[in-house]
Write an enzyme that holds these catalytic residues in place. Sequence first.
Site, mmCIF file in Angstrom:
data_model
loop_
_atom_site.group_PDB
_atom_site.id
_atom_site.type_symbol
_atom_site.label_atom_id
_atom_site.label_comp_id
_atom_site.label_asym_id
_atom_site.label_seq_id
_atom_site.Cartn_x
_atom_site.Cartn_y
_atom_site.Cartn_z
ATOM 1 N N ASN A 195 -9.953 -0.526 -2.417
ATOM 2 C CA ASN A 195 -8.528 -0.353 -2.117
ATOM 3 C C ASN A 195 -7.715 -0.976 -3.256
ATOM 4 O O ASN A 195 -7.677 -2.194 -3.407
ATOM 5 C CB ASN A 195 -8.224 -1.035 -0.777
ATOM 6 C CG ASN A 195 -6.763 -0.915 -0.370
ATOM 7 O OD1 ASN A 195 -5.912 -0.530 -1.161
ATOM 8 N ND2 ASN A 195 -6.475 -1.269 0.877
ATOM 9 N N HIS A 250 -3.740 7.176 1.108
ATOM 10 C CA HIS A 250 -4.006 5.851 0.550
ATOM 11 C C HIS A 250 -5.451 5.484 0.901
ATOM 12 O O HIS A 250 -5.883 5.680 2.037
ATOM 13 C CB HIS A 250 -3.024 4.853 1.166
ATOM 14 C CG HIS A 250 -3.416 3.432 0.977
ATOM 15 N ND1 HIS A 250 -3.708 2.916 -0.261
ATOM 16 C CD2 HIS A 250 -3.591 2.421 1.874
ATOM 17 C CE1 HIS A 250 -4.048 1.642 -0.126
ATOM 18 N NE2 HIS A 250 -3.980 1.324 1.155
ATOM 19 N N CYS A 274 0.816 -1.225 0.000
ATOM 20 C CA CYS A 274 0.000 0.000 0.000
ATOM 21 C C CYS A 274 0.845 1.269 0.000
ATOM 22 O O CYS A 274 0.401 2.311 -0.474
ATOM 23 C CB CYS A 274 -0.925 0.017 1.206
ATOM 24 S SG CYS A 274 -2.074 -1.360 1.184
HETATM 25 O O1 UT7 Z 1 -4.424 -0.867 2.942
HETATM 26 C C1 UT7 Z 1 -4.132 -1.578 4.086
HETATM 27 C C2 UT7 Z 1 -4.900 -2.834 3.969
HETATM 28 N N1 UT7 Z 1 -5.978 -3.084 4.812
HETATM 29 C C3 UT7 Z 1 -6.671 -2.216 5.572
HETATM 30 O O2 UT7 Z 1 -6.423 -1.055 5.675
HETATM 31 C C4 UT7 Z 1 -7.831 -2.812 6.312
HETATM 32 C C5 UT7 Z 1 -7.968 -2.261 7.684
HETATM 33 N N2 UT7 Z 1 -9.087 -2.847 8.363
HETATM 34 C C6 UT7 Z 1 -10.379 -2.583 8.036
HETATM 35 O O3 UT7 Z 1 -10.618 -1.819 7.108
HETATM 36 C C7 UT7 Z 1 -11.484 -3.164 8.881
HETATM 37 O O4 UT7 Z 1 -10.925 -3.823 9.986
HETATM 38 C C8 UT7 Z 1 -12.419 -4.142 8.109
HETATM 39 C C9 UT7 Z 1 -13.234 -3.374 7.069
HETATM 40 C C10 UT7 Z 1 -11.613 -5.208 7.441
HETATM 41 C C11 UT7 Z 1 -13.390 -4.782 9.077
HETATM 42 O O5 UT7 Z 1 -14.123 -3.788 9.737
HETATM 43 P P1 UT7 Z 1 -14.296 -3.880 11.312
HETATM 44 O O6 UT7 Z 1 -15.135 -2.740 11.729
HETATM 45 O O7 UT7 Z 1 -12.919 -3.992 11.907
HETATM 46 O O8 UT7 Z 1 -15.109 -5.193 11.422
HETATM 47 P P2 UT7 Z 1 -15.277 -6.030 12.714
HETATM 48 O O9 UT7 Z 1 -13.975 -6.689 13.021
HETATM 49 O O10 UT7 Z 1 -15.895 -5.201 13.755
HETATM 50 O O11 UT7 Z 1 -16.345 -7.048 12.245
HETATM 51 C C12 UT7 Z 1 -15.935 -8.290 11.976
HETATM 52 C C13 UT7 Z 1 -17.187 -9.110 11.828
HETATM 53 C C14 UT7 Z 1 -16.849 -10.572 11.956
HETATM 54 O O12 UT7 Z 1 -17.976 -11.272 12.433
HETATM 55 P P3 UT7 Z 1 -18.101 -11.637 14.005
HETATM 56 O O13 UT7 Z 1 -16.885 -12.459 14.325
HETATM 57 O O14 UT7 Z 1 -18.135 -10.338 14.727
HETATM 58 O O15 UT7 Z 1 -19.384 -12.391 14.059
HETATM 59 C C15 UT7 Z 1 -16.608 -10.948 10.518
HETATM 60 O O16 UT7 Z 1 -16.801 -12.299 10.262
HETATM 61 O O17 UT7 Z 1 -17.705 -8.898 10.535
HETATM 62 C C16 UT7 Z 1 -17.637 -10.109 9.800
HETATM 63 N N3 UT7 Z 1 -17.258 -9.790 8.443
HETATM 64 C C17 UT7 Z 1 -18.147 -9.577 7.467
HETATM 65 N N4 UT7 Z 1 -19.481 -9.593 7.463
HETATM 66 C C18 UT7 Z 1 -20.097 -9.332 6.280
HETATM 67 C C19 UT7 Z 1 -16.012 -9.657 7.930
HETATM 68 N N5 UT7 Z 1 -16.075 -9.368 6.624
HETATM 69 C C20 UT7 Z 1 -17.388 -9.315 6.305
HETATM 70 C C21 UT7 Z 1 -18.094 -9.067 5.131
HETATM 71 N N6 UT7 Z 1 -19.439 -9.068 5.152
HETATM 72 N N7 UT7 Z 1 -17.460 -8.795 3.961
#
Ligand code: UT7
Length: 336
Positions: free
Chosen positions: A293, A263, A119
């Site tokens: 992204n 980014h 990134c």
């Molecule tokens: O460029 C650098 C690369 N990456 C990044 O910058 C990513 C940085 N991280 C993020 O953007 C966020 O952490 C995410 C968008 C990946 C996730 O958002 P979050 O608010 O941290 O989500 P969360 O951890 O609060 O929610 C996770 C939950 C899990 O379910 P449980 O365990 O709480 O029941 C996941 O299984 O959301 C679930 N989940 C989804 N649900 C529906 C994960 N991906 C998805 C999805 N659709 N695509």
Amino acid sequence: MIRAAILGTGFHVPEQIVTNQDMTKWMDTSDEWITQRSGIQERRWVTIGTDGKATETGAEMGAKAAAQAMAQAGVEPAEIDLVIYATLNPDCFFPGNGVFVEDLLGLKTAGAMDIRNQCSGFVYGLAAADGFIRAGTARTILVIGGEIQSTALNVTTEGREMAVLFGDGAGAVVVQAAEGQRGILASVLHSQGRFAKDLWLEAPTALVPERINADLIAAGRHYPTMDGKLVFKHATRRFCEAIKEVLEKGGATVDEVDLLVPHQANQRITEAVGKRMGLPADRVFSNIARYGNTTAATIPIALSEAAAAGRLKSGDLVVTVAFGSGFTWGANLIRW
Ligand code: UT7
């Protein structure tokens, strides 16, 4: 004083638009979840042809973006001294994508190097271009950030955390030696390898014979993985630190920044950084809703769109900042 000025920008994204609704056909997710958590509404993915391969290569996308940037800068192929190609997804294990661009654009044996900094690859690339130009090693450099990520993703519920975030595309700038105030004023670069495995793609790997095997595939180790919450937490902090550091290094204050081009990792990261830095939304660029992204490509695509929309005027102070896999992060301070 000689500075490295950005004289032209360009970008290319694949034609195929993949919406959040499309994602719901392949995995347990929803438009609401994706939009709320990331701000992404759609992304571009390469089309897979009847031969099972992408109908355009990463290098072809980079070359299209670069050709636009060269036309805008009024620079001919023979003037390019060096191609710096930032990508974590080269079209093949080796050589890098830069050499393919040299050939596609007829660059008359210009030097070519790839940067593997995920990134933050484009921020590293601009810093490198600045160094080469100030040292007199090169006068005109193409800096390209481009990725084909869609073919690496696990497009099932198991891989949904990654799959919904990433898009394909390429952006490019022409950087040329110029006298005066215009150009890259400062850059800062950082890494912290202890977090390398918190956002990575393990296979194919030089550590096993044949580079890939059935066990690696069965374990899904050919898919990228990340600890999303950890990345989010570090990203927000490091973005702000890098912005402050590059401003201090360049002798500027946040009040003087006309446009922050971060980014595009997550709209919530962008908003949190803008807020922490005290920058209103109209001074923070965002286009993640349309492209997701695109890793090394987000900043050059954003610069292209910002320039086309009249949001980058001559003399503006611009900060580019990125954080990602490695962990690696950095920022550039640019007088447009
Ligand atoms: O460029 C650098 C690369 N990456 C990044 O910058 C990513 C940085 N991280 C993020 O953007 C966020 O952490 C995410 C968008 C990946 C996730 O958002 P979050 O608010 O941290 O989500 P969360 O951890 O609060 O929610 C996770 C939950 C899990 O379910 P449980 O365990 O709480 O029941 C996941 O299984 O959301 C679930 N989940 C989804 N649900 C529906 C994960 N991906 C998805 C999805 N659709 N695509």
